[in-house]
Enzyme design. Structure first.
Site, PDB file in Angstrom:
ATOM      1  N   ASN A  14     -37.791 -22.092   3.858  1.00  0.00           N
ATOM      2  CA  ASN A  14     -38.127 -23.427   3.398  1.00  0.00           C
ATOM      3  C   ASN A  14     -37.485 -24.528   4.242  1.00  0.00           C
ATOM      4  O   ASN A  14     -38.132 -25.526   4.565  1.00  0.00           O
ATOM      5  CB  ASN A  14     -37.705 -23.569   1.930  1.00  0.00           C
ATOM      6  CG  ASN A  14     -38.483 -24.640   1.211  1.00  0.00           C
ATOM      7  OD1 ASN A  14     -39.624 -24.914   1.551  1.00  0.00           O
ATOM      8  ND2 ASN A  14     -37.868 -25.258   0.222  1.00  0.00           N
ATOM      9  N   ARG A  42     -46.818  -4.752   7.439  1.00  0.00           N
ATOM     10  CA  ARG A  42     -47.287  -5.925   6.707  1.00  0.00           C
ATOM     11  C   ARG A  42     -46.408  -7.155   6.922  1.00  0.00           C
ATOM     12  O   ARG A  42     -46.661  -8.207   6.342  1.00  0.00           O
ATOM     13  CB  ARG A  42     -47.398  -5.618   5.211  1.00  0.00           C
ATOM     14  CG  ARG A  42     -46.101  -5.300   4.495  1.00  0.00           C
ATOM     15  CD  ARG A  42     -46.354  -5.145   2.998  1.00  0.00           C
ATOM     16  NE  ARG A  42     -45.145  -4.860   2.253  1.00  0.00           N
ATOM     17  CZ  ARG A  42     -44.727  -3.652   1.901  1.00  0.00           C
ATOM     18  NH1 ARG A  42     -45.471  -2.590   2.226  1.00  0.00           N
ATOM     19  NH2 ARG A  42     -43.613  -3.484   1.215  1.00  0.00           N
ATOM     20  N   PRO A  84     -32.217 -16.344   1.398  1.00  0.00           N
ATOM     21  CA  PRO A  84     -31.769 -16.360   2.793  1.00  0.00           C
ATOM     22  C   PRO A  84     -32.945 -16.388   3.762  1.00  0.00           C
ATOM     23  O   PRO A  84     -33.955 -15.721   3.555  1.00  0.00           O
ATOM     24  CB  PRO A  84     -30.988 -15.048   2.915  1.00  0.00           C
ATOM     25  CG  PRO A  84     -30.574 -14.718   1.519  1.00  0.00           C
ATOM     26  CD  PRO A  84     -31.685 -15.206   0.647  1.00  0.00           C
ATOM     27  N   GLU A  85     -32.807 -17.189   4.824  1.00  0.00           N
ATOM     28  CA  GLU A  85     -33.845 -17.224   5.843  1.00  0.00           C
ATOM     29  C   GLU A  85     -33.522 -16.158   6.901  1.00  0.00           C
ATOM     30  O   GLU A  85     -32.494 -15.488   6.849  1.00  0.00           O
ATOM     31  CB  GLU A  85     -33.950 -18.630   6.423  1.00  0.00           C
ATOM     32  CG  GLU A  85     -34.215 -19.663   5.322  1.00  0.00           C
ATOM     33  CD  GLU A  85     -34.833 -20.958   5.796  1.00  0.00           C
ATOM     34  OE1 GLU A  85     -35.502 -20.971   6.847  1.00  0.00           O
ATOM     35  OE2 GLU A  85     -34.673 -21.980   5.099  1.00  0.00           O
ATOM     36  N   LYS A 119     -37.036 -11.269   6.769  1.00  0.00           N
ATOM     37  CA  LYS A 119     -36.059 -11.350   5.684  1.00  0.00           C
ATOM     38  C   LYS A 119     -35.712  -9.976   5.117  1.00  0.00           C
ATOM     39  O   LYS A 119     -35.066  -9.886   4.069  1.00  0.00           O
ATOM     40  CB  LYS A 119     -36.590 -12.264   4.583  1.00  0.00           C
ATOM     41  CG  LYS A 119     -36.858 -13.691   5.062  1.00  0.00           C
ATOM     42  CD  LYS A 119     -37.372 -14.572   3.937  1.00  0.00           C
ATOM     43  CE  LYS A 119     -37.645 -15.990   4.434  1.00  0.00           C
ATOM     44  NZ  LYS A 119     -38.088 -16.883   3.346  1.00  0.00           N
ATOM     45  N   ARG A 134     -42.885 -24.601  -3.306  1.00  0.00           N
ATOM     46  CA  ARG A 134     -41.554 -24.827  -2.739  1.00  0.00           C
ATOM     47  C   ARG A 134     -41.447 -26.265  -2.230  1.00  0.00           C
ATOM     48  O   ARG A 134     -42.437 -26.860  -1.803  1.00  0.00           O
ATOM     49  CB  ARG A 134     -41.281 -23.855  -1.591  1.00  0.00           C
ATOM     50  CG  ARG A 134     -41.335 -22.383  -1.974  1.00  0.00           C
ATOM     51  CD  ARG A 134     -40.215 -21.973  -2.913  1.00  0.00           C
ATOM     52  NE  ARG A 134     -38.903 -22.251  -2.366  1.00  0.00           N
ATOM     53  CZ  ARG A 134     -38.277 -21.440  -1.502  1.00  0.00           C
ATOM     54  NH1 ARG A 134     -38.854 -20.323  -1.079  1.00  0.00           N
ATOM     55  NH2 ARG A 134     -37.072 -21.752  -1.048  1.00  0.00           N
TER      56      ARG A 134
END
Length: 260
Positions: free
Chosen positions: A162, A121, A2-3, A52, A248
Site C-alpha cells: 500500500n 500464481r 509487510p511489503e 510477500k 485500501r
C-alpha cells in the site's frame, strides 16, 4: 501487512542463522504440530522470498511456506532459546539461533507440486533477479482496472504494498485511477525501475524510504515517505487526496499526478 522488502530482508537475515543446518522444528502453540513433525530434523537447504511469501526449502523436497498477513511477525535470537513469547506457530532451532514465527496468516508444508503451484500464481517479484517484467506489462496493458489496483495485485507484480503503491505513482507523476490499458510502455518501465530501486533501499535500510537522499527517521519504524498519510504535496504544496482503491487507503496529488 509487510511489503516485499520486509520478506526479502527476513530471508537475508535468516539464511546465516538457519540455512545448511539440520533444524529442530516445533509448534509451541500446537496449531502447526503436524507440519512441524513432517520437517523436524531435516536440513534447511535454502530460504527464498517470493513477493510477500517466504519459503524455507528442506532436503526431503518439502518446503515451509509462510505468509505473515496483517499480524504475523518473525522473532530471531541467539541460543540459548528463551520461552516462546505469545502464540508461536513455528519455532526453528539451529546450532546457533532460534527463529519464531508468530501469528502468520498462512503457515503450511508444501511438496514440490504445491510449491510450484504457489510460485506459479505469484507475479514477477521486483526484487528477484529472475523476475520478468514483461509478464507484468502484459497483464497491465490488457486490463481496464486502475493502475493503483493492479500494483496491489500480487499476481500481477509481487512485493508492492500500500505505501509503495502511492509513493511510486507519485514519484512517476501517474494518476492511480488511470486504467492499466492506458499506461504507456515507457511509464510502466518507470514504475518497474522505481519499484526495484525503492524496495532495494527498503531491504538495505530495513524500512520504507521513498524520499531521495535521506536516511531512516527516528520514529518507531524509521519510515520516510513523500505523500502517504500526508496532507500536503512536497512538490507543489497542493492538498493530498486520500481515497480508497480496492478497500485500501491510497494517496495522490491531483496536480502532480494527472496522466502517465
Amino acid at each position: 501487512m509487510p511489503e516485499g522488502h520486509t520478506i526479502h530482508r527476513a530471508a537475508l537475515d535468516q539464511r546465516p542463522m538457519l540455512a545448511d543446518q539440520r533444524l529442530k522444528i516445533l509448534s509451541p502453540q500446537g496449531r502447526f504440530a503436524e507440519g512441524a513433525a513432517r520437517i523436524d530434523g531435516q536440513t534447511c537447504t535454502g530460504i527464498e522470498a517470493f513477493g510477500k511469501h517466504l519459503v524455507y526449502r528442506f532436503e526431503g523436497g518439502d518446503a515451509l511456506h509462510v505468509h505473515l498477513g496483517l499480524f504475523g511477525m518473525f522473532r530471531a535470537a541467539k541460543l540459548p532459546a528463551r520461552a516462546p513469547k505469545g502464540a508461536v506457530r513455528v519455532r526453528m532451532i539451529s546450532r546457533t539461533h532460534v527463529v519464531d514465527i508468530n501469528g502468520p496468516n498462512t503457515c503450511e508444508v508444501l511438496d514440490g507440486a504445491g510449491l510450484a503451484a504457489l510460485t506459479g500464481r505469484i507475479g514477477p517479484d521486483v526484487l528477484r533477479k529472475d523476475a520478468d517484467p514483461d509478464k507484468a506489462w502484459t497483464r497491465i496493458s490488457r486490463s481496464r482496472s486502475s493502475i493503483g489496483l493492479l500494483l496491489m495485485d500480487q499476481s500481477v507484480i509481487a512485493g508492492i504494498g500500500n505505501i509503495y503503491r502511492s509513493e511510486i505513482l507519485w514519484r512517476q507523476g501517474i494518476d492511480p485511477e488511470l486504467p492499466g490499458n492506458r499506461i504507456p510502455p515507457e511509464a510502466f518501465d518507470r514504475i518497474w525501475t522505481d519499484a526495484v530501486h525503492l524496495l532495494g533501499i527498503g531491504v538495505n535500510a530495513n524500512t520504507i524510504i521513498t524520499v531521495d537522499g535521506v536516511k531512516k527517521s527516528k520514529s518507531r519504524y524509521g519510515e520516510r515517505v513523500n505523500i502517504f498519510a500526508k496532507e500536503i504535496c512536497p512538490a507543489c504544496a497542493s492538498a493530498i487526496k486520500a481515497f480508497e482503491i480496492g478497500g485500501r487507503r491510497a494517496f495522490a496529488c491531483g496536480r502532480c499526478q494527472t496522466s502517465a
